[in-house]
Design a protein around this motif. Structure first.
Motif, short mmCIF file in Angstrom:
data_model
loop_
_atom_site.label_atom_id
_atom_site.label_comp_id
_atom_site.label_asym_id
_atom_site.label_seq_id
_atom_site.Cartn_x
_atom_site.Cartn_y
_atom_site.Cartn_z
N TYR A 6 12.41 16.64 1.27
CA TYR A 6 11.50 15.51 1.03
C TYR A 6 12.25 14.08 0.28
O TYR A 6 13.05 14.49 -0.45
CB TYR A 6 10.47 16.09 -0.34
CG TYR A 6 9.60 17.18 0.47
CD1 TYR A 6 8.54 16.72 1.24
CD2 TYR A 6 10.02 18.59 0.31
CE1 TYR A 6 7.80 17.86 1.74
CE2 TYR A 6 9.30 19.49 0.82
CZ TYR A 6 7.91 19.28 1.45
OH TYR A 6 7.17 20.05 1.87
N ARG A 29 11.49 10.20 -1.18
CA ARG A 29 10.56 8.98 -1.72
C ARG A 29 10.98 7.87 -0.98
O ARG A 29 12.11 7.45 -1.11
CB ARG A 29 10.77 8.93 -3.19
CG ARG A 29 10.03 10.45 -4.05
CD ARG A 29 10.18 10.08 -5.55
NE ARG A 29 9.95 11.35 -6.26
CZ ARG A 29 8.87 11.56 -6.78
NH1 ARG A 29 7.87 10.77 -7.00
NH2 ARG A 29 8.91 12.62 -7.39
N ALA A 72 12.20 5.94 4.66
CA ALA A 72 12.58 7.25 4.49
C ALA A 72 14.01 7.63 5.57
O ALA A 72 14.99 8.16 5.14
CB ALA A 72 11.65 8.40 4.77
#
Length: 153
Positions: free
Chosen positions: A39, A41, A48
Motif C-alpha cells: 500500500y 500513499r 503511486a
C-alpha cells in the motif's frame, strides 16, 4: 633410547594426483517473475507508480513479501574447465610450515584443540608476525611422541 642410537622419524607419504580433473562450467540465464503487494500513499495512480519506481532505484529499497509466480532457466553457454589438484600439505611438494587450521585438518582435530596444544607447548611452533605455524617435522615429532601401544593409564 640407547646411547649412540639414531632416532628414527617416520615420514608421511601422501598420494599426489597428477591428473587434473575436468569439469564443465555452464552459463545460465534465470528469469523469475515475482509479485508483491504493497500500500502506497499517493495523490493519484501516476504518483503511486512513481514512488514505487523511486524505491526500486535505491539499493534494497523495496522490501516486502515477494511471491515467485514463474521462473525459467536457460543454459546459454558451456565451457570446459580444468581444476589442478593442489599438493597435500604433508606431501613433499607441500609447504614447510602449516597454519594451525591446516595442522588441525591433517590431524583430524579442531583449530581450537591445535591452538591449545601449541599454547601448552605440546607442539613446537614457529611465530611469523602474529601468526603461529607448525613445521612438518614438529608435527611428525608430536605424533611420534604421542603414539602408544596397548592400554596404559
Amino acid at each position: 633410547m640407547r646411547a649412540g642410537a639414531a632416532r628414527k622419524h617416520k615420514t608421511f607419504k601422501t598420494k599426489h594426483v597428477e591428473t587434473p580433473e575436468t569439469f564443465m562450467r555452464y552459463r545460465v540465464m534465470v528469469t523469475r517473475v515475482q509479485v508483491a503487494e504493497r500500500y502506497i500513499r499517493a495523490a493519484d495512480e501516476e504518483d503511486a507508480a512513481q514512488k514505487v519506481r523511486e524505491e526500486f532505484d535505491r539499493p534494497y529499497g523495496y522490501f516486502g513479501s515477494w511471491k515467485t509466480t514463474a521462473s525459467e532457466v536457460e543454459v546459454v553457454g558451456a565451457e570446459e574447465t580444468v581444476i589442478v589438484q593442489q599438493p597435500h600439505p604433508l606431501s613433499p611438494e607441500g609447504p614447510l610450515l602449516l597454519s594451525l587450521k591446516d595442522t588441525g585438518k591433517a590431524l583430524g582435530l579442531s583449530y581450537s584443540t591445535v591452538y591449545e596444544l601449541v599454547t601448552r607447548g605440546e607442539i613446537e611452533h614457529v611465530t611469523v608476525g602474529a601468526r603461529k605455524y607448525i613445521s612438518r617435522e614438529a608435527l611428525a615429532h608430536f605424533i611420534q611422541q604421542n603414539t602408544h601401544r596397548g592400554y596404559h593409564r
